[in-house]
Design a protein around this motif. Sequence first.
Motif, PDB file in Angstrom:
ATOM      1  N   MET A  50       0.836  -1.202   0.000  1.00 37.99           N
ATOM      2  CA  MET A  50       0.000   0.000   0.000  1.00 37.99           C
ATOM      3  C   MET A  50       0.871   1.252   0.000  1.00 37.99           C
ATOM      4  SD  MET A  50      -3.255  -0.873   0.247  1.00 37.99           S
ATOM      5  CE  MET A  50      -4.018   0.583   0.953  1.00 37.99           C
ATOM      6  N   GLY A  51       1.984   1.171   0.722  1.00 41.15           N
ATOM      7  CA  GLY A  51       2.786   2.358   0.968  1.00 41.15           C
ATOM      8  C   GLY A  51       3.476   2.948  -0.246  1.00 41.15           C
ATOM      9  N   HIS A  52       3.764   2.143  -1.210  1.00 42.11           N
ATOM     10  CA  HIS A  52       4.603   2.647  -2.311  1.00 42.11           C
ATOM     11  C   HIS A  52       3.776   3.365  -3.369  1.00 42.11           C
ATOM     12  CE1 HIS A  52       3.831   0.244  -5.987  1.00 42.11           C
ATOM     13  NE2 HIS A  52       3.136  -0.463  -5.125  1.00 42.11           N
ATOM     14  N   ARG A  53       4.476   4.210  -4.111  1.00 46.99           N
ATOM     15  CA  ARG A  53       3.878   4.901  -5.257  1.00 46.99           C
ATOM     16  C   ARG A  53       4.480   4.316  -6.532  1.00 46.99           C
ATOM     17  NH1 ARG A  53       0.864   8.106  -5.296  1.00 46.99           N
ATOM     18  NH2 ARG A  53      -0.118   8.984  -3.450  1.00 46.99           N
ATOM     19  N   GLY A  54       3.776   4.484  -7.647  1.00 42.56           N
ATOM     20  CA  GLY A  54       4.336   4.026  -8.927  1.00 42.56           C
ATOM     21  C   GLY A  54       4.066   2.562  -9.170  1.00 42.56           C
ATOM     22  N   PRO A  55       4.571   2.067 -10.282  1.00 43.24           N
ATOM     23  CA  PRO A  55       4.290   0.704 -10.715  1.00 43.24           C
ATOM     24  C   PRO A  55       4.771  -0.333  -9.704  1.00 43.24           C
ATOM     25  CG  PRO A  55       5.377   1.971 -12.455  1.00 43.24           C
ATOM     26  CD  PRO A  55       5.431   2.782 -11.222  1.00 43.24           C
ATOM     27  N   MET A  56       4.037  -1.403  -9.597  1.00 44.37           N
ATOM     28  CA  MET A  56       4.417  -2.489  -8.708  1.00 44.37           C
ATOM     29  C   MET A  56       5.772  -3.072  -9.100  1.00 44.37           C
ATOM     30  SD  MET A  56       2.310  -5.964  -7.773  1.00 44.37           S
ATOM     31  CE  MET A  56       0.882  -5.097  -7.190  1.00 44.37           C
ATOM     32  N   TYR A  57       6.020  -3.145 -10.429  1.00 43.48           N
ATOM     33  CA  TYR A  57       7.285  -3.714 -10.890  1.00 43.48           C
ATOM     34  C   TYR A  57       8.472  -2.842 -10.497  1.00 43.48           C
ATOM     35  CZ  TYR A  57       4.862  -7.294 -13.647  1.00 43.48           C
ATOM     36  OH  TYR A  57       4.101  -8.370 -14.057  1.00 43.48           O
ATOM     37  N   TYR A  93       8.524  -1.184  -7.667  1.00 41.53           N
ATOM     38  CA  TYR A  93       8.662  -1.523  -6.259  1.00 41.53           C
ATOM     39  C   TYR A  93       9.465  -2.812  -6.088  1.00 41.53           C
ATOM     40  CZ  TYR A  93       7.143  -2.972  -1.579  1.00 41.53           C
ATOM     41  OH  TYR A  93       7.099  -3.401  -0.274  1.00 41.53           O
ATOM     42  N   PHE A  94       9.191  -3.777  -6.929  1.00 43.15           N
ATOM     43  CA  PHE A  94       9.936  -5.038  -6.862  1.00 43.15           C
ATOM     44  C   PHE A  94      11.424  -4.812  -7.096  1.00 43.15           C
ATOM     45  CE2 PHE A  94       6.047  -7.760  -8.304  1.00 43.15           C
ATOM     46  CZ  PHE A  94       5.476  -7.547  -7.073  1.00 43.15           C
ATOM     47  N   GLU A  95      11.746  -3.885  -7.985  1.00 37.72           N
ATOM     48  CA  GLU A  95      13.153  -3.593  -8.285  1.00 37.72           C
ATOM     49  C   GLU A  95      13.857  -2.987  -7.077  1.00 37.72           C
ATOM     50  OE1 GLU A  95      13.279  -1.005 -11.653  1.00 37.72           O
ATOM     51  OE2 GLU A  95      12.616  -2.535 -13.066  1.00 37.72           O
ATOM     52  N   THR A  96      13.263  -1.946  -6.523  1.00 37.17           N
ATOM     53  CA  THR A  96      13.941  -1.228  -5.446  1.00 37.17           C
ATOM     54  C   THR A  96      13.936  -2.026  -4.151  1.00 37.17           C
ATOM     55  OG1 THR A  96      11.883  -0.076  -4.903  1.00 37.17           O
ATOM     56  CG2 THR A  96      13.390   1.022  -6.413  1.00 37.17           C
ATOM     57  N   GLU A  97      12.853  -2.744  -3.910  1.00 38.53           N
ATOM     58  CA  GLU A  97      12.713  -3.408  -2.616  1.00 38.53           C
ATOM     59  C   GLU A  97      13.345  -4.800  -2.590  1.00 38.53           C
ATOM     60  OE1 GLU A  97      11.560  -2.242   1.129  1.00 38.53           O
ATOM     61  OE2 GLU A  97      11.503  -1.194  -0.801  1.00 38.53           O
ATOM     62  N   PHE A  98      13.247  -5.504  -3.701  1.00 37.19           N
ATOM     63  CA  PHE A  98      13.716  -6.893  -3.698  1.00 37.19           C
ATOM     64  C   PHE A  98      14.796  -7.160  -4.747  1.00 37.19           C
ATOM     65  CE2 PHE A  98       9.223  -6.707  -2.474  1.00 37.19           C
ATOM     66  CZ  PHE A  98       9.310  -7.177  -1.168  1.00 37.19           C
ATOM     67  N   GLY A  99      15.146  -6.134  -5.504  1.00 36.53           N
ATOM     68  CA  GLY A  99      16.195  -6.304  -6.511  1.00 36.53           C
ATOM     69  C   GLY A  99      15.807  -7.265  -7.610  1.00 36.53           C
ATOM     70  N   ILE A 100      14.520  -7.381  -7.858  1.00 39.96           N
ATOM     71  CA  ILE A 100      14.064  -8.300  -8.897  1.00 39.96           C
ATOM     72  C   ILE A 100      13.453  -7.505 -10.034  1.00 39.96           C
ATOM     73  CG2 ILE A 100      12.454 -10.142  -9.474  1.00 39.96           C
ATOM     74  CD1 ILE A 100      12.705 -11.069  -6.578  1.00 39.96           C
ATOM     75  N   ARG A 101      14.011  -7.670 -11.214  1.00 42.37           N
ATOM     76  CA  ARG A 101      13.516  -6.921 -12.361  1.00 42.37           C
ATOM     77  C   ARG A 101      12.886  -7.860 -13.387  1.00 42.37           C
ATOM     78  NH1 ARG A 101      13.080  -3.107 -15.922  1.00 42.37           N
ATOM     79  NH2 ARG A 101      13.633  -3.742 -18.025  1.00 42.37           N
ATOM     80  N   MET A 102      11.648  -7.569 -13.776  1.00 40.24           N
ATOM     81  CA  MET A 102      10.974  -8.348 -14.813  1.00 40.24           C
ATOM     82  C   MET A 102      11.478  -7.892 -16.172  1.00 40.24           C
ATOM     83  SD  MET A 102       9.026  -9.928 -12.694  1.00 40.24           S
ATOM     84  CE  MET A 102       8.219  -9.718 -11.102  1.00 40.24           C
ATOM     85  N   ILE A 103      11.930  -8.837 -16.979  1.00 45.05           N
ATOM     86  CA  ILE A 103      12.483  -8.407 -18.263  1.00 45.05           C
ATOM     87  C   ILE A 103      11.616  -8.836 -19.445  1.00 45.05           C
ATOM     88  CG2 ILE A 103      14.837  -8.299 -17.453  1.00 45.05           C
ATOM     89  CD1 ILE A 103      15.339 -10.979 -18.686  1.00 45.05           C
ATOM     90  N   ARG A 104      10.823  -9.864 -19.265  1.00 47.38           N
ATOM     91  CA  ARG A 104       9.911 -10.249 -20.338  1.00 47.38           C
ATOM     92  C   ARG A 104       8.791 -11.079 -19.753  1.00 47.38           C
ATOM     93  NH1 ARG A 104       9.772 -15.165 -22.481  1.00 47.38           N
ATOM     94  NH2 ARG A 104      11.168 -16.737 -21.592  1.00 47.38           N
ATOM     95  N   ALA A 105       7.768 -11.321 -20.539  1.00 52.35           N
ATOM     96  CA  ALA A 105       6.635 -12.086 -20.040  1.00 52.35           C
ATOM     97  C   ALA A 105       5.924 -12.780 -21.200  1.00 52.35           C
ATOM     98  CB  ALA A 105       5.670 -11.172 -19.299  1.00 52.35           C
ATOM     99  N   ASP A 106       5.242 -13.855 -20.855  1.00 52.25           N
ATOM    100  CA  ASP A 106       4.379 -14.546 -21.817  1.00 52.25           C
ATOM    101  C   ASP A 106       2.953 -14.468 -21.308  1.00 52.25           C
ATOM    102  OD1 ASP A 106       6.154 -15.445 -23.778  1.00 52.25           O
ATOM    103  OD2 ASP A 106       6.812 -17.089 -22.505  1.00 52.25           O
TER     104      ASP A 106
END
Lengths: 248, 248
Positions: A168-175, A177-190
């Motif tokens: 709830m606390g964060h602003r901007g895209p969830m993805y 948030y995943f980058e800054t908080e967990f160091g996980i970056r989505m690079i592609r998807a099916d």
Amino acid sequence: MPEAQAPLETTPSFSPLYQQIKGLLTRSLQGGEWKPGEAIPSEIELAARFKVSQGTVRKAIDELATENLLVRRQGKGTFVATHAEERTQYRFLRLQPDDEGGLSLRRRLLDCRRMRPPADVARALALKGSESVIQVRRLLLQGEQPVVLDEIWLPAAPFKGLTAERLMGHRGPMYAYFETEFGIRMIRADEKIRALAAAGEAAQLLAVPDGTPLLSVERLSYTYGDKPVELRRGLYDTAAHHYRNALN
Amino acid sequence: MPEAQAPLETTPSFSPLYQQIKGLLTRSLQGGEWKPGEAIPSEIELAARFKVSQGTVRKAIDELATENLLVRRQGKGTFVATHAEERTQYRFLRLQPDDEGGLSLRRRLLDCRRMRPPADVARALALKGSESVIQVRRLLLQGEQPVVLDEIWLPAAPFKGLTAERLMGHRGPMYAYFETEFGIRMIRADEKIRALAAAGEAAQLLAVPDGTPLLSVERLSYTYGDKPVELRRGLYDTAAHHYRNALN
DNA sequence: TAGTGGTCTAGACCACATC
DNA sequence: ATGTGGTCTAGACCACTAA
């Protein structure tokens, strides 16, 4: 005078130099040497480091840029791509309002809990038997009208510490948030898309009658190394929106 | 010794040389100098023709290749892309069976007639008021089960002479037929996807009960010069199939 | 063996951003 | 003025295909 370059690695199998460079760059990205949003070293610097010509580094970077792993900015440098500063937000969401206009959706978090994954989720995320997952459910609304019901599944281990409050606390895209908080970056998807009838709770949450046709969008997202890290099941109400796709 | 090249055209506005070359190549493709499936001149030949270096021609061709207008084949040459010899057929059809397997569909032509276009069709195809269109309707079947009901709208003028009999007569993809018979090649398309309920004749033709949720896929296809030349409205039964999309 | 696309280099110069 | 990415050239050599 151009000479055949010394092989960068003594690999028995042939692969072009620039592909090897590309691999090295990818490894550095994966290892976190350069973080999302940061600049990577200049082409000249990288050429010196890898002992190849600038043109070879250039071709490697070119490919990573077309794969959206890097972003080139003339005069400034080459940067690690990030979901934080997307042009119109929504890197992966293909939804558009029918009447030409910008898409601006509010988010409403429904719940966020840790659990044993259903079999199909575990299979999609390639989880071992004992690993648990985090399930997030949320609505996206246009004004007061719910448009998307998302059910998001994440492996609990890499997303350790994810809670409803933090989401709830964060602003901007969830993805982002995943980058800054967990160091996980989505690079592609099916995505797998089908049509199905609204029923039960989903119909209620989307405020449509039972039986209303909905778009079902199942998205499997990958990080570096083609590792699946998110399964997202979305139900889209396409009464006033559509899924847009460009075929090239 | 590298010198600044003489400008190829005396255009006042700046654009990179390779972009100008790309434009010239596109014009030749559009004008039919090289036909789908044929080889274009070698890079060295084109470099001589345009009075630029091979590398510049190369970059122009590279872009046209990534746009799927040209296909490079090492050792053989560069060829004009064609729908006739696609890898797995179906350049634009994103439908896949749920159980991993190849998609092999039979076609059943329903009708093919010339008419005044409905207003929305005329608008999509950017037709003048007086131009008429050809409407083709057909089914795609997996075994005996109908899966796709297509309604295809084509401007009558460029497709002059298209009849049900001729459509029946050809083998291979419809888009390949358009190339050989009418010299019209589809190079890209935009799709709008939504969910809706089967009703009336469509439900009958697809052999599903009224109210069955179906995928509605509206595709607008373009030829050279971003000219729209086909509007296709498809209804997909997603009971055993899904629409697959890769996000990069 | 010859011809095609594919890789790699080295160097020059251009366009853009920043100081 | 400096540093970055972007363009262009010229030439060498590699990998693949076909005669």
